[in-house]
Design a protein around this motif. Structure first.
Motif, short mmCIF file in Angstrom:
data_model
loop_
_atom_site.label_atom_id
_atom_site.label_comp_id
_atom_site.label_asym_id
_atom_site.label_seq_id
_atom_site.Cartn_x
_atom_site.Cartn_y
_atom_site.Cartn_z
N ASP A 276 -1.83 50.39 65.29
CA ASP A 276 -1.32 49.46 64.27
C ASP A 276 -1.23 48.20 64.60
OD1 ASP A 276 1.10 49.19 62.07
OD2 ASP A 276 1.76 48.31 64.09
N THR A 278 0.88 44.74 63.83
CA THR A 278 2.12 44.24 63.25
C THR A 278 2.04 42.62 63.59
OG1 THR A 278 3.46 46.22 63.67
CG2 THR A 278 4.65 44.03 63.83
N ALA A 285 9.11 40.53 61.53
CA ALA A 285 8.03 41.18 61.85
C ALA A 285 7.46 42.16 60.76
CB ALA A 285 8.46 42.16 63.20
N GLY A 287 4.61 45.23 59.53
CA GLY A 287 3.39 46.23 59.90
C GLY A 287 2.29 45.82 58.67
N TYR A 288 1.29 45.56 59.31
CA TYR A 288 0.13 45.11 58.53
C TYR A 288 -0.93 46.12 57.94
CZ TYR A 288 -3.88 42.16 56.39
OH TYR A 288 -4.70 42.03 55.44
N TYR A 290 -2.63 50.01 59.66
CA TYR A 290 -2.70 51.12 60.56
C TYR A 290 -3.94 52.03 60.35
CZ TYR A 290 -0.72 54.48 57.73
OH TYR A 290 -0.51 55.61 56.76
N CYS A 311 7.53 49.44 65.21
CA CYS A 311 7.79 47.90 64.39
C CYS A 311 9.20 47.75 64.54
CB CYS A 311 7.24 48.23 62.96
SG CYS A 311 7.34 46.43 62.16
N TYR A 314 9.65 45.53 67.81
CA TYR A 314 9.19 44.02 67.58
C TYR A 314 10.17 43.45 66.73
CZ TYR A 314 5.14 46.81 69.55
OH TYR A 314 4.33 47.75 69.90
#
Length: 388
Positions: A276, A278, A285, A287-288, A290, A311, A314
């Motif tokens: 993943d 991120t 933060a 999550g872009y 995965y 995520c 983070y």
């Protein structure tokens, strides 16, 4: 009235529009863009509203994969020699001559950079630079997040302007996983997620953030897994193209080194089963992208729970208040009761380019009407039992 195909500066800003000691310049050369990295990084660090999509590594990599020669337009404002504001833009000709943010459709947020320590002077200088360019092209700032630096330019703009709704983003508060579970609407939903977390533990799924020197290989593995998990199913086609692969591999490693991204590997029995990316900023933060091996689902592992658990850790860094699910209104995201946060489209013109603004507004209105007609047609078909 005619407009140039690729607008250059039709003249510098009038000296009276710039604060004392400030200058504005236009960069159109890729090598000069690359050389700006240290200055850009300092400015990025002093702009609290910035997202990773405005980082130098992301934008330069995007330009090298997606940009076209002759179209780069970086508007820079300086106080003395110090870079205090920047608008990373490019020219487009269709549907009207316009200046749009670098980053394109693969970037969830567009914005400018403003030095928070310089306050109104940096805003005024960059606004003057954009106003000079807007004599020959519409400034079309897409995917502007509420609270973005670009809103301060919009507030200062003296010419024709307009604000439209853009893509919808979904956001959660930056809470530990227990806090996110507690927000779920029912005891049954909370029990289900806790059972999934126990299932991941029972399967021996372990996560770790990769080191900067491992990031290139990890991102390549992510993209391979992403292709595998979507094989035979509908997927965002751009994510499978070589130019996207080159961009993501090139951008993420330096972003990991500067703390603007983290790449997480998930292992099961010493095999990497998911990766993943991120993205991290001062305030959020997100999550872009995965990739997950189908074996996880075969073993009844909830991949969404696994990713959110990582995520959430983070997102808990000091100063971060948001865990963004980024763009998209997918049903699985609503399971977590996110806040709906629409992005904005900020349109800025001068009197001479007001017809371009009017044309874009007419096009946007027609698109809205078309979507509404399609929605109503779909509702009628559903009401009639699927008949034509």
């Amino acid at each position: 009235m005619t407009y140039p195909a690729y607008p250059a500066y039709p003249g510098p800003p009038h000296p009276g529009t710039l604060p004392p000691g400030h200058t504005v310049e236009l960069v159109t050369d890729e090598d000069a863009f690359a050389a700006l990295a240290p200055q850009w990084r300092r400015l990025y660090g002093r702009c609290a509203a910035a997202t990773p999509f405005q980082s130098h590594a992301w934008l330069l990599s995007w330009w090298r994969s997606y940009g076209s020669a002759g179209r780069l337009r970086l508007v820079l404002a300086r106080e003395g020699r110090e870079l205090v504001a920047a608008a990373p833009l490019m020219c487009v000709r269709s549907p009207v001559p316009a200046l749009v943010p670098l980053g394109g459709a693969i970037s969830d947020y567009g914005d400018v950079l403003l030095d928070d320590e310089r306050g109104p002077d940096a805003e005024a200088a960059l606004t003057a630079g954009l106003a000079a360019l807007a004599r020959t092209a519409l400034v079309d700032l897409r995917e502007v997040r509420p609270g973005a630096a670009a809103e301060r330019l919009y507030a200062r703009w003296r010419g024709p302007r307009y604000r439209l709704a853009d893509s919808l983003c979904l956001e959660l508060p930056a809470l530990p996983m227990d806090g996110l579970v507690a927000r779920l609407p029912s005891a049954k939903a909370r029990q289900r997620v806790r059972a999934q977390l126990r299932r991941l533990d029972a399967l021996g799924v372990k996560s770790r953030p990769v080191l900067p020197d491992e990031a290139d290989a990890a991102v390549r593995r992510l993209l391979d897994l992403h292709r595998l998990q979507w094989r035979g199913r509908k997927v965002t086609g751009e994510h499978l193209r070589p130019r996207f692969r080159e961009h993501l591999v090139r951008a993420v490693a330096p972003m990991v080194r500067t703390g603007d991204a983290v790449v997480t590997e998930f292992r099961m029995a010493d095999e990497v089963v998911a990766v993943d990316v991120t993205l991290l900023s001062h305030r959020m933060a997100g999550g872009y992208l995965y990739g997950a091996h189908p074996r996880l689902r075969e073993r009844r592992a909830d991949v969404a729970v696994m990713l959110l658990d990582a995520c959430a850790e983070y997102a808990r860094a000091p100063g971060r208040s948001t865990l963004s699910l980024l763009r998209g209104d997918e049903p699985y995201k609503h399971h977590w009761r996110p806040e709906r946060v629409p992005n904005q489209r900020l349109l800025l013109a001068r009197r001479r380019t007001a017809p371009l603004l009017a044309a874009v507004l007419a096009d946007a209105a027609a698109r809205r009407r078309g979507k509404e007609l399609l929605r109503r047609r779909a509702e009628r078909k559903e009401h009639d039992g699927g008949g034509g």
